[in-house]
Motif scaffolding. Structure first.
Motif, PDB file in Angstrom:
ATOM      1  N   PRO A   1       0.829  -1.206   0.000  1.00  0.00           N
ATOM      2  CA  PRO A   1       0.000   0.000   0.000  1.00  0.00           C
ATOM      3  C   PRO A   1       0.861   1.254   0.000  1.00  0.00           C
ATOM      4  N   ASP A   2       0.216   2.383  -0.222  1.00  0.00           N
ATOM      5  CA  ASP A   2       0.919   3.658  -0.279  1.00  0.00           C
ATOM      6  C   ASP A   2       1.487   3.971   1.107  1.00  0.00           C
ATOM      7  N   PRO A   3       2.828   4.017   1.252  1.00  0.00           N
ATOM      8  CA  PRO A   3       3.411   4.261   2.580  1.00  0.00           C
ATOM      9  C   PRO A   3       3.084   5.643   3.123  1.00  0.00           C
ATOM     10  N   ALA A   4       2.966   6.642   2.248  1.00  0.00           N
ATOM     11  CA  ALA A   4       2.645   7.995   2.714  1.00  0.00           C
ATOM     12  C   ALA A   4       1.254   8.034   3.342  1.00  0.00           C
ATOM     13  N   THR A   5       0.315   7.371   2.706  1.00  0.00           N
ATOM     14  CA  THR A   5      -1.049   7.333   3.233  1.00  0.00           C
ATOM     15  C   THR A   5      -1.096   6.632   4.589  1.00  0.00           C
ATOM     16  N   LEU A   6      -0.376   5.525   4.701  1.00  0.00           N
ATOM     17  CA  LEU A   6      -0.379   4.780   5.960  1.00  0.00           C
ATOM     18  C   LEU A   6       0.283   5.570   7.088  1.00  0.00           C
ATOM     19  N   LEU A   7       1.405   6.226   6.789  1.00  0.00           N
ATOM     20  CA  LEU A   7       2.077   7.014   7.816  1.00  0.00           C
ATOM     21  C   LEU A   7       1.151   8.094   8.359  1.00  0.00           C
ATOM     22  N   GLU A   8       0.507   8.820   7.446  1.00  0.00           N
ATOM     23  CA  GLU A   8      -0.362   9.916   7.875  1.00  0.00           C
ATOM     24  C   GLU A   8      -1.553   9.387   8.681  1.00  0.00           C
ATOM     25  N   LYS A   9      -2.168   8.334   8.183  1.00  0.00           N
ATOM     26  CA  LYS A   9      -3.366   7.800   8.837  1.00  0.00           C
ATOM     27  C   LYS A   9      -3.055   7.246  10.218  1.00  0.00           C
ATOM     28  N   ARG A  10      -2.028   6.438  10.331  1.00  0.00           N
ATOM     29  CA  ARG A  10      -1.762   5.737  11.582  1.00  0.00           C
ATOM     30  C   ARG A  10      -1.109   6.631  12.630  1.00  0.00           C
ATOM     31  N   ILE A  11      -0.205   7.519  12.213  1.00  0.00           N
ATOM     32  CA  ILE A  11       0.416   8.405  13.197  1.00  0.00           C
ATOM     33  C   ILE A  11      -0.577   9.457  13.662  1.00  0.00           C
ATOM     34  N   SER A  12      -1.423   9.933  12.756  1.00  0.00           N
ATOM     35  CA  SER A  12      -2.427  10.925  13.172  1.00  0.00           C
ATOM     36  C   SER A  12      -3.381  10.316  14.196  1.00  0.00           C
ATOM     37  N   ALA A  13      -3.774   9.065  13.993  1.00  0.00           N
ATOM     38  CA  ALA A  13      -4.659   8.404  14.954  1.00  0.00           C
ATOM     39  C   ALA A  13      -4.006   8.335  16.328  1.00  0.00           C
ATOM     40  N   CYS A  14      -2.695   8.136  16.338  1.00  0.00           N
ATOM     41  CA  CYS A  14      -1.964   8.080  17.598  1.00  0.00           C
ATOM     42  C   CYS A  14      -1.858   9.463  18.232  1.00  0.00           C
ATOM     43  N   LEU A  15      -1.564  10.492  17.432  1.00  0.00           N
ATOM     44  CA  LEU A  15      -1.367  11.840  17.969  1.00  0.00           C
ATOM     45  C   LEU A  15      -2.665  12.444  18.488  1.00  0.00           C
ATOM     46  N   PHE A  16      -3.793  12.055  17.913  1.00  0.00           N
ATOM     47  CA  PHE A  16      -5.070  12.617  18.339  1.00  0.00           C
ATOM     48  C   PHE A  16      -5.713  11.825  19.479  1.00  0.00           C
ATOM     49  N   THR A  17      -4.952  10.889  20.024  1.00  0.00           N
ATOM     50  CA  THR A  17      -5.404  10.128  21.194  1.00  0.00           C
ATOM     51  C   THR A  17      -4.667  10.649  22.416  1.00  0.00           C
ATOM     52  N   THR A  18      -5.320  10.715  23.547  1.00  0.00           N
ATOM     53  CA  THR A  18      -4.660  11.161  24.771  1.00  0.00           C
ATOM     54  C   THR A  18      -3.418  10.319  25.015  1.00  0.00           C
ATOM     55  N   PRO A  19      -2.230  10.954  25.149  1.00  0.00           N
ATOM     56  CA  PRO A  19      -0.978  10.206  25.291  1.00  0.00           C
ATOM     57  C   PRO A  19      -1.039   9.128  26.358  1.00  0.00           C
ATOM     58  N   GLY A  20      -0.754   7.901  25.946  1.00  0.00           N
ATOM     59  CA  GLY A  20      -0.676   6.782  26.882  1.00  0.00           C
ATOM     60  C   GLY A  20      -1.994   6.318  27.457  1.00  0.00           C
ATOM     61  N   ALA A  21      -3.122   6.824  26.917  1.00  0.00           N
ATOM     62  CA  ALA A  21      -4.428   6.550  27.534  1.00  0.00           C
ATOM     63  C   ALA A  21      -4.783   5.069  27.533  1.00  0.00           C
ATOM     64  N   SER A  22      -4.552   4.398  26.431  1.00  0.00           N
ATOM     65  CA  SER A  22      -4.988   3.001  26.334  1.00  0.00           C
ATOM     66  C   SER A  22      -3.819   2.025  26.231  1.00  0.00           C
ATOM     67  N   ALA A  23      -2.596   2.523  26.431  1.00  0.00           N
ATOM     68  CA  ALA A  23      -1.429   1.666  26.266  1.00  0.00           C
ATOM     69  C   ALA A  23      -0.984   1.090  27.604  1.00  0.00           C
ATOM     70  N   VAL A  24      -0.210   0.046  27.503  1.00  0.00           N
ATOM     71  CA  VAL A  24       0.338  -0.614  28.693  1.00  0.00           C
ATOM     72  C   VAL A  24       1.810  -0.246  28.801  1.00  0.00           C
ATOM     73  N   PRO A  25       2.290   0.136  29.997  1.00  0.00           N
ATOM     74  CA  PRO A  25       3.715   0.442  30.157  1.00  0.00           C
ATOM     75  C   PRO A  25       4.581  -0.719  29.704  1.00  0.00           C
TER      76      PRO A  25
END
Length: 428
Positions: free
Chosen positions: A114-138
């Protein structure tokens, strides 16, 4: 080799460098007439010493002239499956010009990813627009360090499709780890994850994502209380400011980062190399706003700092980084001659990563197009796609250049561009 064939190779390699017969002759001790006779085969060159000098100045393997080949090799610096071809910049300018890129380097198969540019934008944006560390495990610090090292290696190898999935997971884990264990070390790791995101986002068209990632990188770097981490974070912030058009701010941030570096530690070449890179970022910002004097001053400072590095290998890498960086800056000033002069001084095999090699070749291609040599630009892009396909298929400037060349009035002479456009997800 038949002498007529050797003469043809000499002529094509000379033309690939943009030299006249007189210019080539001056480099090997011949006059124009003697070079002409060598190229037509009426008076072939048989002196081994002259043939070796000819191979060296044209940047082609001596084996092309029937001599023992001592071509350099490019060793991969990654612990992944990626490998590099044994060809350097001079070989590209010579061999690719003499026998054609398709003959010198196998053309990669059509992209099936798939288009790497599209994936980078989509997946990193989803991460940046989520409260930092909200649903992740240390994550254990050692495991997080290893994950970031792998992610950095993936970035260096231009494995952007893989990175688009791995990096958001690491960003979330780093933030969660810092929240659970708020130390200088975990803050530095969180900053590193955002810095890497900002570097990856710089490959894409301008958006608000890169400034967001850069701002978080700086925030975490302040918490880490480490001058080197803060300088690295400010570098990505400077780049982000430049990409949204705030060139003065970009330079101020970069200079502030240089001032805060502990440059009295002359036994640590890493710190001095960061200073070189920051001066280059400032020089690029000056070039974009059209300030030639400041552009020259910044790159002069970069060269002066590089000269202070007491490790020869690190000094050479810093010097070549500055020269390679100057290509794109001179291009932004509209000075393709300066860009190409800088390019001729850089050896591809000295650049430390696939990402740097890909950026160099793409910048070289843009300089050649600006200089009015679309065929050379096409060859540089094709070599970049062979050497660093992820960079060509992700970086927005490369994709724009492919589109420009493939739709130009001279595109008939560059048929390989159609396949390159397909692999790079460029619609023609």
């Amino acid at each position: 080799m038949q002498q007529a064939g050797m003469g043809h190779l000499i002529r094509q390699a000379r033309q690939a460098k943009g030299w006249t017969q007189s210019e080539l002759g001056s480099r090997i001790g011949y006059n124009k007439t003697r070079v002409s006779r060598a190229e037509t085969g009426t008076q072939p060159i048989r002196d081994v010493t002259v043939l070796r000098r000819l191979a060296d100045v044209l940047g082609v393997p001596p084996s092309m002239f029937g001599l023992a080949d001592r071509a350099p090799t490019l060793a991969s610096d990654l612990d992944m499956s990626a490998s590099e071809a044994s060809v350097d910049r001079r070989a590209f300018l010579g061999v690719a010009g003499a026998v054609g890129v398709s003959a010198a380097f196998p053309i990669p198969a059509a992209a099936d990813e798939p288009d790497p540019a599209t994936l980078l934008e989509k997946r990193i944006s989803a991460c940046l627009f989520t409260t930092p560390g909200a649903s992740a495990v240390p994550m254990p610090v050692v495991e997080l360090q290893a994950g970031l090292a792998r992610a950095q290696a993936g970035y260096n190898a231009c494995r952007y499709v893989w990175l688009s999935g791995e990096l958001p997971r690491l960003i979330s884990a780093a933030d969660a780890t810092m929240a659970a264990t708020p130390t200088a070390g975990t803050a530095a790791l969180a900053s590193a994850s955002y810095q890497l995101a900002a570097h990856a986002l710089a490959k894409l068209l301008v958006s608000g994502l890169q400034p967001m990632a850069a701002d978080r990188a700086v925030h975490r770097a302040h918490q880490a209380n480490d001058p080197l981490v803060l300088a690295q974070a400010r570098r990505v912030l400077s780049t982000a400011a430049r990409r949204i058009g705030d060139y003065d701010q970009a330079e101020r941030v970069g200079i502030r980062a240089i001032e805060d570096l502990p440059l009295t530690h002359q036994d640590d070449p890493i710190i001095w190399r960061h200073a070189v890179e920051l001066w280059c970022v400032a020089g690029y910002a000056a070039a974009i706003r059209g300030d030639r004097d400041r552009f020259v001053e910044c790159y002069r400072e970069a060269a002066a700092v590089a000269a202070q590095i007491n490790d020869h290998h690190q000094q050479r890498q810093a010097r070549d980084y500055a020269l390679a960086h100057q290509i794109s800056s001179a291009y932004k000033l509209g000075d393709s001659a300066t860009a190409l002069d800088a390019a001729r001084q850089v050896r591809l095999d000295v650049l430390p990563t696939t990402e740097r090699k890909g950026r160099y070749l793409i910048d070289l291609a843009m300089a050649w197009q600006q200089h009015g040599h679309d065929n050379h630009a096409s060859r540089a892009l094709l070599l970049a796609d062979y050497h660093a396909p992820g960079e060509v298929r992700t970086r927005s400037s490369a994709r724009r250049l492919i589109s420009s060349l493939a739709t130009s009035s001279r595109s008939r002479g560059m048929p390989e561009l159609v396949g390159l456009a397909r692999r790079a997800h460029v619609a023609l």
